[in-house]
Design a protein around this motif. Structure first.
Motif, PDB file in Angstrom:
ATOM      1  N   PHE A 146      75.159  33.144   5.359  1.00  0.00           N
ATOM      2  CA  PHE A 146      73.945  32.654   4.878  1.00  0.00           C
ATOM      3  C   PHE A 146      72.827  33.842   4.701  1.00  0.00           C
ATOM      4  O   PHE A 146      72.865  34.675   5.723  1.00  0.00           O
ATOM      5  CB  PHE A 146      73.297  31.715   6.012  1.00  0.00           C
ATOM      6  N   SER A 147      72.551  33.811   3.555  1.00  0.00           N
ATOM      7  CA  SER A 147      71.535  35.062   3.169  1.00  0.00           C
ATOM      8  C   SER A 147      70.244  34.382   2.647  1.00  0.00           C
ATOM      9  O   SER A 147      70.085  33.673   2.006  1.00  0.00           O
ATOM     10  CB  SER A 147      72.039  35.999   1.915  1.00  0.00           C
ATOM     11  N   LEU A 148      69.192  35.249   3.402  1.00  0.00           N
ATOM     12  CA  LEU A 148      67.872  34.680   2.910  1.00  0.00           C
ATOM     13  C   LEU A 148      67.438  34.880   1.823  1.00  0.00           C
ATOM     14  O   LEU A 148      66.775  34.019   0.985  1.00  0.00           O
ATOM     15  CB  LEU A 148      66.825  35.416   3.970  1.00  0.00           C
ATOM     16  N   ASP A 149      67.923  36.027   1.106  1.00  0.00           N
ATOM     17  CA  ASP A 149      67.922  36.612  -0.340  1.00  0.00           C
ATOM     18  C   ASP A 149      68.385  35.280  -1.415  1.00  0.00           C
ATOM     19  O   ASP A 149      67.776  35.251  -2.348  1.00  0.00           O
ATOM     20  CB  ASP A 149      68.288  37.666  -0.708  1.00  0.00           C
ATOM     21  N   GLN A 150      69.250  34.711  -0.874  1.00  0.00           N
ATOM     22  CA  GLN A 150      69.749  33.698  -1.719  1.00  0.00           C
ATOM     23  C   GLN A 150      69.581  32.069  -1.246  1.00  0.00           C
ATOM     24  O   GLN A 150      70.224  31.224  -1.699  1.00  0.00           O
ATOM     25  CB  GLN A 150      71.647  33.921  -1.867  1.00  0.00           C
ATOM     26  N   ALA A 151      68.493  32.321  -0.378  1.00  0.00           N
ATOM     27  CA  ALA A 151      68.303  30.827   0.221  1.00  0.00           C
ATOM     28  C   ALA A 151      67.345  30.109  -0.620  1.00  0.00           C
ATOM     29  O   ALA A 151      66.956  28.706  -0.511  1.00  0.00           O
ATOM     30  CB  ALA A 151      67.842  31.062   1.610  1.00  0.00           C
ATOM     31  N   GLY A 152      66.733  30.709  -1.455  1.00  0.00           N
ATOM     32  CA  GLY A 152      65.864  29.993  -2.400  1.00  0.00           C
ATOM     33  C   GLY A 152      64.656  29.466  -1.639  1.00  0.00           C
ATOM     34  O   GLY A 152      63.789  28.558  -1.904  1.00  0.00           O
ATOM     35  N   LEU A 153      64.028  30.651  -0.926  1.00  0.00           N
ATOM     36  CA  LEU A 153      62.744  30.301  -0.159  1.00  0.00           C
ATOM     37  C   LEU A 153      61.814  30.392  -0.928  1.00  0.00           C
ATOM     38  O   LEU A 153      61.539  31.235  -2.131  1.00  0.00           O
ATOM     39  CB  LEU A 153      62.556  31.506   0.876  1.00  0.00           C
ATOM     40  N   ASN A 154      60.664  29.712  -0.761  1.00  0.00           N
ATOM     41  CA  ASN A 154      59.488  29.639  -1.493  1.00  0.00           C
ATOM     42  C   ASN A 154      59.162  31.248  -1.437  1.00  0.00           C
ATOM     43  O   ASN A 154      59.089  31.780  -0.321  1.00  0.00           O
ATOM     44  CB  ASN A 154      58.427  28.936  -0.593  1.00  0.00           C
ATOM     45  N   LEU A 155      58.571  31.809  -2.398  1.00  0.00           N
ATOM     46  CA  LEU A 155      57.946  33.120  -2.380  1.00  0.00           C
ATOM     47  C   LEU A 155      57.007  33.587  -1.354  1.00  0.00           C
ATOM     48  O   LEU A 155      57.115  34.440  -0.613  1.00  0.00           O
ATOM     49  CB  LEU A 155      57.253  33.397  -3.999  1.00  0.00           C
ATOM     50  N   GLU A 156      56.174  32.523  -1.320  1.00  0.00           N
ATOM     51  CA  GLU A 156      55.066  33.064  -0.127  1.00  0.00           C
ATOM     52  C   GLU A 156      55.447  33.023   1.213  1.00  0.00           C
ATOM     53  O   GLU A 156      55.298  33.754   2.168  1.00  0.00           O
ATOM     54  CB  GLU A 156      53.776  31.940  -0.289  1.00  0.00           C
ATOM     55  N   VAL A 157      56.549  32.183   1.454  1.00  0.00           N
ATOM     56  CA  VAL A 157      57.127  32.255   2.601  1.00  0.00           C
ATOM     57  C   VAL A 157      58.060  33.160   3.069  1.00  0.00           C
ATOM     58  O   VAL A 157      58.013  33.916   3.825  1.00  0.00           O
ATOM     59  CB  VAL A 157      58.248  30.806   2.899  1.00  0.00           C
ATOM     60  N   ALA A 158      58.873  33.665   1.803  1.00  0.00           N
ATOM     61  CA  ALA A 158      59.606  34.852   1.755  1.00  0.00           C
ATOM     62  C   ALA A 158      58.874  36.076   2.151  1.00  0.00           C
ATOM     63  O   ALA A 158      59.178  36.862   3.062  1.00  0.00           O
ATOM     64  CB  ALA A 158      60.451  34.832   0.583  1.00  0.00           C
ATOM     65  N   GLN A 159      57.690  36.238   1.456  1.00  0.00           N
ATOM     66  CA  GLN A 159      56.810  37.124   1.632  1.00  0.00           C
ATOM     67  C   GLN A 159      56.120  37.381   3.086  1.00  0.00           C
ATOM     68  O   GLN A 159      56.266  38.474   3.675  1.00  0.00           O
ATOM     69  CB  GLN A 159      55.722  37.228   0.893  1.00  0.00           C
ATOM     70  N   GLU A 160      55.540  36.122   3.498  1.00  0.00           N
ATOM     71  CA  GLU A 160      55.163  36.212   4.952  1.00  0.00           C
ATOM     72  C   GLU A 160      56.040  36.503   6.094  1.00  0.00           C
ATOM     73  O   GLU A 160      56.019  37.059   7.138  1.00  0.00           O
ATOM     74  CB  GLU A 160      54.713  34.988   5.376  1.00  0.00           C
ATOM     75  N   TRP A 161      57.433  36.012   5.661  1.00  0.00           N
ATOM     76  CA  TRP A 161      58.498  36.068   6.779  1.00  0.00           C
ATOM     77  C   TRP A 161      58.822  37.704   6.730  1.00  0.00           C
ATOM     78  O   TRP A 161      59.192  38.252   7.661  1.00  0.00           O
ATOM     79  CB  TRP A 161      59.598  35.193   6.175  1.00  0.00           C
ATOM     80  N   ASN A 162      58.933  38.057   5.672  1.00  0.00           N
ATOM     81  CA  ASN A 162      59.646  39.573   5.506  1.00  0.00           C
ATOM     82  C   ASN A 162      58.635  40.467   6.020  1.00  0.00           C
ATOM     83  O   ASN A 162      58.909  41.473   6.841  1.00  0.00           O
ATOM     84  CB  ASN A 162      59.791  39.979   4.253  1.00  0.00           C
ATOM     85  N   GLN A 163      56.954  40.194   5.756  1.00  0.00           N
ATOM     86  CA  GLN A 163      56.033  40.925   6.570  1.00  0.00           C
ATOM     87  C   GLN A 163      55.965  41.029   7.864  1.00  0.00           C
ATOM     88  O   GLN A 163      55.491  41.840   8.664  1.00  0.00           O
ATOM     89  CB  GLN A 163      54.863  40.655   6.157  1.00  0.00           C
ATOM     90  N   ARG A 164      56.392  39.842   8.473  1.00  0.00           N
ATOM     91  CA  ARG A 164      56.278  39.657   9.998  1.00  0.00           C
ATOM     92  C   ARG A 164      57.320  39.842  10.790  1.00  0.00           C
ATOM     93  O   ARG A 164      57.468  39.709  12.195  1.00  0.00           O
ATOM     94  CB  ARG A 164      55.723  38.227  10.227  1.00  0.00           C
ATOM     95  N   ALA A 165      58.598  40.410   9.977  1.00  0.00           N
ATOM     96  CA  ALA A 165      59.850  40.441  10.785  1.00  0.00           C
ATOM     97  C   ALA A 165      59.602  41.736  11.954  1.00  0.00           C
ATOM     98  O   ALA A 165      59.084  42.389  11.801  1.00  0.00           O
ATOM     99  CB  ALA A 165      60.722  41.120   9.625  1.00  0.00           C
ATOM    100  N   GLY A 166      60.123  41.082  13.193  1.00  0.00           N
ATOM    101  CA  GLY A 166      59.971  42.001  14.530  1.00  0.00           C
ATOM    102  C   GLY A 166      61.512  42.066  15.108  1.00  0.00           C
ATOM    103  O   GLY A 166      62.296  41.307  14.670  1.00  0.00           O
ATOM    104  N   SER A 167      61.335  42.762  15.833  1.00  0.00           N
ATOM    105  CA  SER A 167      62.543  42.952  16.812  1.00  0.00           C
ATOM    106  C   SER A 167      62.582  42.005  17.697  1.00  0.00           C
ATOM    107  O   SER A 167      61.484  41.213  18.220  1.00  0.00           O
ATOM    108  CB  SER A 167      62.631  44.589  17.448  1.00  0.00           C
TER     109      SER A 167
END
Length: 229
Positions: A146-167
């Protein structure tokens, strides 16, 4: 993960109508990844985005107890706050639940809200979804491939998710604000498909296709109480 001065509490919410192996696997997956101290299960009262639930609150709580009573070496707490709000005819949203947990658990506890990939795809419709990060981390999981890039995420959610990505280390050692996505969960099943299968088949272990998808104690409970027919 090293020495952690504050506890880590995993939060798994849902209708659990019924609870199934995917819920258990998601919880166990992140228990292992984060070495959490507690798992908090939050059955919904009446989810605002869903039609009326089939199993009542007491039945869903009992199924949760059966599904999670073994296999976990940490405390498992069934938090009924959303059910109690539904009894009072009060609206209940995830942001309210997490804010209540933050007040209860304190400012330093790492609160990790667990969701499946399908919920992540729908996150933009949740009330005050951005504010969820103010009180918790959000960790999602999906089947391999499963790929987030191909998941059809809402653009704002995708941006927020990527900006907040942590270990995992950052999530384990901070109270809130990070996102994490794992592709190591080999479950791809929904409660809807399980309900449909339970209704369609004869509900016996010999013929029941969903046997492997539902903890056996839960399946026994479903059959004894004639649910999902």
């Amino acid at each position: 993960m090293g020495i952690n001065p504050a506890p880590c509490v995993l939060v798994l919410g849902g209708s659990f109508d019924p609870v199934h192996g995917g819920h258990v696997a998601l919880a166990q997956h992140y228990v292992n990844l984060l070495q959490a101290q507690e798992l908090r299960l939050v059955p919904a009262g009446q989810p605002w985005q869903k039609t009326r639930l089939i199993a009542d609150a007491e039945q869903r709580v009992q199924m949760l107890k059966l599904a999670f009573e073994t296999g976990f070496k940490l405390p498992v707490v069934i938090d009924q706050q959303e059910i109690k709000r539904a009894v009072q005819h009060e609206a209940s949203f995830t942001i309210d639940t997490l804010e209540n947990l933050r007040k209860e658990l304190g400012d330093d506890t790492s609160i990790v809200f667990l969701i499946g990939a399908d919920q992540l795809q729908n996150l933009s419709s949740w009330r005050q979804w951005r504010q969820l990060f103010d009180v918790a981390h959000i960790c999602a999981a999906s089947r391999p491939g499963f790929s987030l890039d191909q998941a059809g995420l809402n653009l704002e959610v995708a941006q927020e998710w990527n900006q907040r990505a942590g270990s995992l280390q950052e999530i384990r050692n901070s109270p809130s604000g990070k996102s994490y996505f794992s592709q190591d969960l080999s479950w791809d099943v929904s409660a809807t498909s399980i309900r449909n299968e339970l209704k369609r088949t004869s509900q016996t272990p010999q013929t029941q296709q969903t046997t492997s998808l539902i903890p056996p104690e839960v399946l026994d409970y479903i059959q004894q109480h004639h649910l999902y027919r």
